[in-house]
Design an enzyme around this catalytic site. Structure first.
Site, mmCIF file in Angstrom:
data_model
loop_
_atom_site.group_PDB
_atom_site.id
_atom_site.type_symbol
_atom_site.label_atom_id
_atom_site.label_comp_id
_atom_site.label_asym_id
_atom_site.label_seq_id
_atom_site.Cartn_x
_atom_site.Cartn_y
_atom_site.Cartn_z
ATOM 1 N N SER B 18 -27.509 4.090 82.387
ATOM 2 C CA SER B 18 -26.762 4.840 81.379
ATOM 3 C C SER B 18 -25.854 3.866 80.647
ATOM 4 O O SER B 18 -26.259 2.737 80.365
ATOM 5 C CB SER B 18 -25.989 5.958 82.074
ATOM 6 N N HIS B 45 -30.133 7.189 79.865
ATOM 7 C CA HIS B 45 -29.374 8.112 79.010
ATOM 8 C C HIS B 45 -29.316 7.518 77.614
ATOM 9 O O HIS B 45 -29.167 6.317 77.440
ATOM 10 C CB HIS B 45 -27.956 8.294 79.551
ATOM 11 N N ASP B 138 -25.376 10.880 87.583
ATOM 12 C CA ASP B 138 -26.814 11.104 87.516
ATOM 13 C C ASP B 138 -27.538 9.907 88.153
ATOM 14 O O ASP B 138 -27.132 8.772 87.967
ATOM 15 C CB ASP B 138 -27.227 11.252 86.045
#
Ligand SMILES: C[S@@+](CC[C@H](N)C(=O)[O-])C[C@H]1O[C@@H](n2cnc3c(N)ncnc32)[C@H](O)[C@@H]1O
Lengths: 274, 197
Positions: B18, B45, B138
């Protein structure tokens, strides 16, 4: 909380739903179907056995169950580039041959896609010349679609998409906000027929010049996608268009050679052979 | 050569990342062995609703082109795959991808937990999971699934991460086999490649 479900248990559930209610989820894609089942068990606080019991003993539960099972996430003007292609290429193409025509939104969910189409048609000045059919398996979500009323917090994304679509006005011009909800002008839905229709077991019920079935078949395995694509082929007039989701493709299916790719980027196809 | 104690049983590599992972990921992709035999499945992401640009930016740096697969696309040896924007990407039994538009998880779609978790279900102990820099949690559960099925787990050294929330979340949830700087992840991949010759 249950962490995982066996494939055997998933089978027991789909078999029960099929034999008792006629819905056929046996060819749905596994991973997302499993996640939906886990989610249902969690939010309804059920074990697999109690879910099976509830499904077999309480027929009113099925609609609630279907609403939870299906993925209803949607947006207005999702993939703005797609909607520009519809406005600038596809609809002008249809208008060359017909002044009035039919559109089918298969798997319309809460109706954002239908409202988007109605706005597009109104901005093209042909709203009264087009009949829209909006169908879904999930009757709960169809009722929401008929209301054309959405949480105001969704509008930021919808409005952003609309700006990138390069619409004529703003979405605010089409709706009223009240108590955290926006409600769209009911006139937009004047030519829309909403009805329940299951793509898996349902028959061909009409002929169309344009079918949108976006982000629905991703929940099916390829065997089922192939069957449903045959139904779409049969539901299109010759030279009609089929639009699927931006991450779907039909080049591999049985009816592929009866379609021509119109937009590879936005996944729009044209039926060229019966 | 056996710095990492590898072997040739692995079938796939999954990578999650991310905020702050772009540099790391491009470094890995730019130094892939020319013969690397395993599919690399990435869930990163990314800006919401920006469909274009990202895969191109990665491809420029990568030894092999990076593709955003279509729904139900077969996973090929040596393919490099990126989860498309606004879709969750699962790996299915039968070795293909499936897309879905389910609710966001950890405020993310694509969610790393979904790609890693489904890959773990399909590849079991034959999977290598790598989690890079990131600002939310996540990927932690996904790494746990990989470990629970017997796969190999690797996270980027938190001190090297621009934002270390993601690798730290994984470290707290499960046993991580290797905590490595990106340069060492590159070495590991190159060492792994040798087992397949
Ligand atoms: C993710 S929504 C897609 C909404 C919209 N087309 C879009 O792209 O944003 C998927 C919809 O497909 C519907 N669906 C799933 N299986 C179906 C079936 N067998 N027949 C008809 N609709 C189905 C679900 O109820 C859900 O509303």
């Amino acid at each position: 909380m249950i962490q995982d479900i066996d494939i055997a248990d998933l089978k027991r559930i789909t078999e029960l739903i099929h034999s008792k209610y006629g819905y056929d989820f046996r060819n749905y894609a596994m991973s997302s179907f499993k996640r939906r089942m886990l989610r249902i068990l969690e939010v309804k606080n059920l074990s697999i056995e109690s879910l099976l019991k509830k499904l077999s003993e309480s027929p009113v539960f099925i609609n609630e169950f279907l609403d939870e099972l299906t993925v209803n996430v949607t947006e207005m003007f999702r993939d703005p580039g797609f909607w520009r292609v519809i406005r600038d290429e596809i609809i002008p193409g249809i208008l060359l041959n017909h002044k009035t025509f039919n559109i089918w939104h298969a798997g319309c969910s809460s109706g954002e896609e239908v409202i988007s189409m109605a706005i597009l048609l109104r901005e093209m000045g042909i709203h009264n010349d087009v009949s829209l059919y909006a169908t879904d398996l999930d009757t709960t979500i169809l009722e929401k679609a008929k209301m054309a009323s959405y949480p105001a917090k969704n509008m930021e994304l919808n409005e952003k998409n609309y700006i990138r679509f390069e619409g004529k006005w703003t979405l605010k011009d089409y709706c009223k906000e009240e108590n955290g909800k926006v409600t769209f002008d009911k006139g937009l839905l004047a030519n829309v027929t909403f009805r329940k229709h299951d793509l898996v077991i349902g028959d061909v019920f009409n002929k169309f010049d344009l079918i949108l079935c976006r982000n629905v078949m991703i929940y099916f395995n390829q065997t089922l996608q192939n069957e449903v694509l045959k139904k779409f082929h049969a539901s299109l007039f010759k030279y009609g268009y089929l639009a699927i989701g931006s991450k779907e493709s039909l080049i591999w299916c049985d009816v592929a050679n009866r379609f021509l790719v119109v937009s590879n980027e936005e996944k729009v196809y044209k039926k060229i052979k019966d | 050569m056996s710095q990492f104690n590898l072997n040739s049983s692995y079938k796939a590599v999954v990578i999650g990342g991310s905020a702050g992972s772009f540099q790391g990921i491009t470094k890995i992709l730019s130094q892939l062995p020319k013969t690397f035999p395993l599919p690399i499945i990435m869930c990163l992401h990314r800006l919401k609703h920006v469909r274009n640009g990202f895969v191109e930016a990665l491809s420029i740096k990568s030894v092999f082109p990076v593709v955003e697969p279509n729904d139900k696309e077969q996973i090929k040896k040596g393919g490099i795959y990126l989860a498309p924007s606004n879709y969750h990407m699962s790996v299915e039994l039968g070795n293909y991808f499936a897309m879905s538009t389910e609710e966001m998880i950890n405020n993310s779609r694509p969610a790393i937990d979904i790609t890693l978790g489904t890959a773990a279900f399909v590849y079991r102990e034959k999977l290598i999971g790598i989690l890079l820099s990131g600002a939310n949690r996540d990927g932690g559960m996904g790494m746990k699934h990989i470990k629970d099925k017997g796969g190999l787990t690797i996270v980027q050294e938190p001190s090297e991460c621009m934002i270390d929330t993601m690798p730290k979340a994984a470290i707290n949830l499960t046993k991580i086999d290797h905590v490595l700087k990106v340069d060492d992840i590159v070495s590991l991949i190159n060492e792994l490649d040798k087992y397949y010759r």
